[in-house]
Scaffold this motif. Structure first.
Motif, PDB file in Angstrom:
ATOM      1  N   TYR A 182       0.969  -1.287   0.104  1.00 31.53           N
ATOM      2  CA  TYR A 182      -0.007  -0.167  -0.002  1.00 31.53           C
ATOM      3  C   TYR A 182       0.941   1.221   0.179  1.00 31.53           C
ATOM      4  CZ  TYR A 182      -3.719  -3.166   1.237  1.00 31.53           C
ATOM      5  OH  TYR A 182      -4.537  -4.185   0.985  1.00 31.53           O
ATOM      6  N   ALA A 183       2.038   1.397   0.638  1.00 32.04           N
ATOM      7  CA  ALA A 183       2.794   2.546   0.725  1.00 32.04           C
ATOM      8  C   ALA A 183       3.588   2.606  -0.496  1.00 32.04           C
ATOM      9  CB  ALA A 183       4.020   1.920   1.786  1.00 32.04           C
ATOM     10  N   VAL A 184       3.899   1.565  -1.322  1.00 30.94           N
ATOM     11  CA  VAL A 184       4.411   1.849  -2.552  1.00 30.94           C
ATOM     12  C   VAL A 184       3.329   2.380  -3.502  1.00 30.94           C
ATOM     13  CG1 VAL A 184       5.327   0.476  -4.734  1.00 30.94           C
ATOM     14  CG2 VAL A 184       6.243   0.022  -2.345  1.00 30.94           C
ATOM     15  N   ARG A 185       2.114   1.792  -3.464  1.00 31.61           N
ATOM     16  CA  ARG A 185       1.248   2.481  -4.429  1.00 31.61           C
ATOM     17  C   ARG A 185       0.826   3.744  -4.043  1.00 31.61           C
ATOM     18  NH1 ARG A 185      -3.673  -2.009  -3.605  1.00 31.61           N
ATOM     19  NH2 ARG A 185      -2.692  -4.047  -4.583  1.00 31.61           N
ATOM     20  N   LEU A 186       1.071   4.148  -2.994  1.00 32.37           N
ATOM     21  CA  LEU A 186       0.678   5.569  -2.532  1.00 32.37           C
ATOM     22  C   LEU A 186       1.838   6.499  -2.944  1.00 32.37           C
ATOM     23  CD1 LEU A 186      -0.655   7.930  -0.879  1.00 32.37           C
ATOM     24  CD2 LEU A 186       0.707   7.271   1.237  1.00 32.37           C
ATOM     25  N   VAL A 187       3.168   6.100  -2.897  1.00 33.02           N
ATOM     26  CA  VAL A 187       4.139   6.827  -3.499  1.00 33.02           C
ATOM     27  C   VAL A 187       4.235   7.059  -4.856  1.00 33.02           C
ATOM     28  CG1 VAL A 187       6.701   6.976  -3.527  1.00 33.02           C
ATOM     29  CG2 VAL A 187       5.712   6.414  -1.623  1.00 33.02           C
ATOM     30  N   ARG A 188       3.802   5.870  -5.569  1.00 24.04           N
ATOM     31  CA  ARG A 188       3.987   6.012  -6.991  1.00 24.04           C
ATOM     32  C   ARG A 188       2.584   6.696  -7.566  1.00 24.04           C
ATOM     33  NH1 ARG A 188       4.431  -0.669  -8.217  1.00 24.04           N
ATOM     34  NH2 ARG A 188       6.573  -0.703  -7.838  1.00 24.04           N
ATOM     35  N   ALA A 189       1.548   6.729  -6.972  1.00 30.38           N
ATOM     36  CA  ALA A 189       0.368   7.440  -7.227  1.00 30.38           C
ATOM     37  C   ALA A 189       0.789   9.083  -7.258  1.00 30.38           C
ATOM     38  CB  ALA A 189      -0.727   7.284  -6.471  1.00 30.38           C
ATOM     39  N   SER A 190       1.576   9.362  -6.148  1.00 29.52           N
ATOM     40  CA  SER A 190       1.769  10.896  -5.802  1.00 29.52           C
ATOM     41  C   SER A 190       2.915  11.333  -6.904  1.00 29.52           C
ATOM     42  CB  SER A 190       2.588  10.844  -4.473  1.00 29.52           C
ATOM     43  OG  SER A 190       3.057  12.130  -4.373  1.00 29.52           O
ATOM     44  N   GLU A 191       3.780  10.526  -7.261  1.00 29.59           N
ATOM     45  CA  GLU A 191       4.739  10.642  -8.126  1.00 29.59           C
ATOM     46  C   GLU A 191       4.122  10.761  -9.476  1.00 29.59           C
ATOM     47  OE1 GLU A 191       8.062   7.913  -8.016  1.00 29.59           O
ATOM     48  OE2 GLU A 191       9.102   9.199  -6.212  1.00 29.59           O
ATOM     49  N   ASP A 192       3.248   9.920  -9.915  1.00 29.87           N
ATOM     50  CA  ASP A 192       2.584  10.064 -11.097  1.00 29.87           C
ATOM     51  C   ASP A 192       1.793  11.435 -11.289  1.00 29.87           C
ATOM     52  OD1 ASP A 192       3.491   7.581 -11.928  1.00 29.87           O
ATOM     53  OD2 ASP A 192       1.594   6.593 -11.663  1.00 29.87           O
ATOM     54  N   ALA A 193       1.061  11.739 -10.170  1.00 26.71           N
ATOM     55  CA  ALA A 193       0.458  12.910  -9.933  1.00 26.71           C
ATOM     56  C   ALA A 193       1.184  14.291 -10.476  1.00 26.71           C
ATOM     57  CB  ALA A 193      -0.395  13.117  -8.951  1.00 26.71           C
ATOM     58  N   ASP A 194       2.601  14.212  -9.611  1.00 24.77           N
ATOM     59  CA  ASP A 194       3.426  15.333  -9.750  1.00 24.77           C
ATOM     60  C   ASP A 194       3.856  15.396 -11.057  1.00 24.77           C
ATOM     61  OD1 ASP A 194       3.180  15.664  -7.207  1.00 24.77           O
ATOM     62  OD2 ASP A 194       4.998  14.649  -6.547  1.00 24.77           O
ATOM     63  N   ALA A 195       4.211  14.053 -11.894  1.00 22.55           N
ATOM     64  CA  ALA A 195       4.702  14.147 -13.196  1.00 22.55           C
ATOM     65  C   ALA A 195       3.591  14.712 -14.199  1.00 22.55           C
ATOM     66  CB  ALA A 195       5.303  12.754 -13.705  1.00 22.55           C
TER      67      ALA A 195
END
Length: 301
Positions: free
Chosen positions: A67-80
């Motif tokens: 779940y932590a990995v998913r959260l970070v990936r989603a945040s980075e995708d949003a930033d990108a």
């Protein structure tokens, strides 16, 4: 939960050490400890077991990591998406055997750098595949690139692989260079040159050709042994002799006619260029780009 705390949790899980995680994240040790404690209180579970100076994930921690990995990936995708970022940045640490670093990586890394010029690439060498794989499992490097028989490495994820063709080769001045249908006995005489790797703990053949042939009754009379394939190539170019080498490493020498292929019977030995990373590793954006690039270059069976 804040993305910042999720990243801290992932880094601590990767390294199994709060002090090392703090150093890499740029936090104090106390700040990392506080973040992990706060996260455990918020979730109501124990995420890490403290063992001596290190820590390891509990079952709850392993379950939460996804779940932590998913959260970070989603945040980075949003930033990108928000920034429309076209020039990814960061650093990649790659550990490779000399055969891979000489025969594969120069062309591959040049192409990757052309595509992503702001990603810094650092390449380390290791001649012992066991040590190299160990460094991947310990998250000391991002990727490992090496030539070896196909194998499943526990705790590692295969990114890409490519089967490599080997041939018996010699110098153009050798008497076997122009002969047709040369017997393996003549190739494996006292002019045969092999490669080995040595560590503080062991010495073993870099390639399995010698053991393969001996199991089939051939008497392999290796006259010289070297620690790298590159050394074998240079020796044969200078002094003559015969060797069994991967074609991707000697393409230029064959084109320049500094080496030539011996016309002898093929042997059924398979080795693969392989690219792996730790299965416990959270993939940073630059790691994801490199993994996709290597899939395009090498493919994956």
């Amino acid at each position: 939960m804040e993305t910042r705390i999720a990243k801290t949790f992932i880094k601590v899980a990767e390294l199994g050490n709060i002090t090392k995680a703090a150093e890499q994240l740029g936090y104090s040790q106390g700040a990392v400890t506080s973040q992990i404690k706060q996260l455990e209180e918020d979730l109501g579970v124990l995420l890490f077991d403290r063992i001596g100076r290190g820590i390891q994930l509990t079952q709850a921690g392993r379950n939460f990591r996804e779940y932590a990995v998913r959260l970070v990936r989603a945040s980075e995708d949003a930033d990108a998406f928000a920034m429309d970022k076209k020039d990814p940045e960061g650093q990649l640490v790659i550990e490779a055997t000399s055969s891979a670093s000489i025969g594969i990586l120069p062309k591959v890394l040049y192409g990757f750098h052309e595509r992503y010029p702001k990603i810094k690439l650092s390449v380390r060498l290791s001649e012992d595949t066991d040590i190299l794989v160990s460094h991947v499992r310990q998250n000391r490097v991002d990727f490992a690139v090496f030539l070896a028989p196909k194998e499943n490495y526990d705790g590692c994820t295969l990114v890409a692989e490519r089967k490599e063709e080997f041939q018996f080769v010699t110098s153009p001045s050798d008497q076997l260079a122009t002969k047709k249908k040369v017997s393996l006995e003549d190739v494996l005489d006292d002019s045969f040159v092999s490669a080995f790797i040595s560590t503080d703990q062991s010495m073993k053949n870099d390639y399995i050709v010698e053991s393969y042939l001996r199991q089939r009754g051939y008497d392999v009379q290796s006259s010289v042994e070297f620690g790298t394939v590159a050394s074998v190539v240079n020796y044969i170019k200078t002094n003559g002799g015969h060797a069994y080498l991967p074609l991707f490493m000697i393409e230029n020498e064959l084109k320049r006619k500094e080496l030539c292929i011996i016309d002898t019977e093929p042997i059924d030995i398979h080795e693969y260029i392989q690219v792996i990373y730790s299965s416990t590793r959270w993939l940073s954006p630059q790691m994801k780009l490199f993994a996709e690039y290597m899939k395009d270059v090498l493919g994956k069976e």
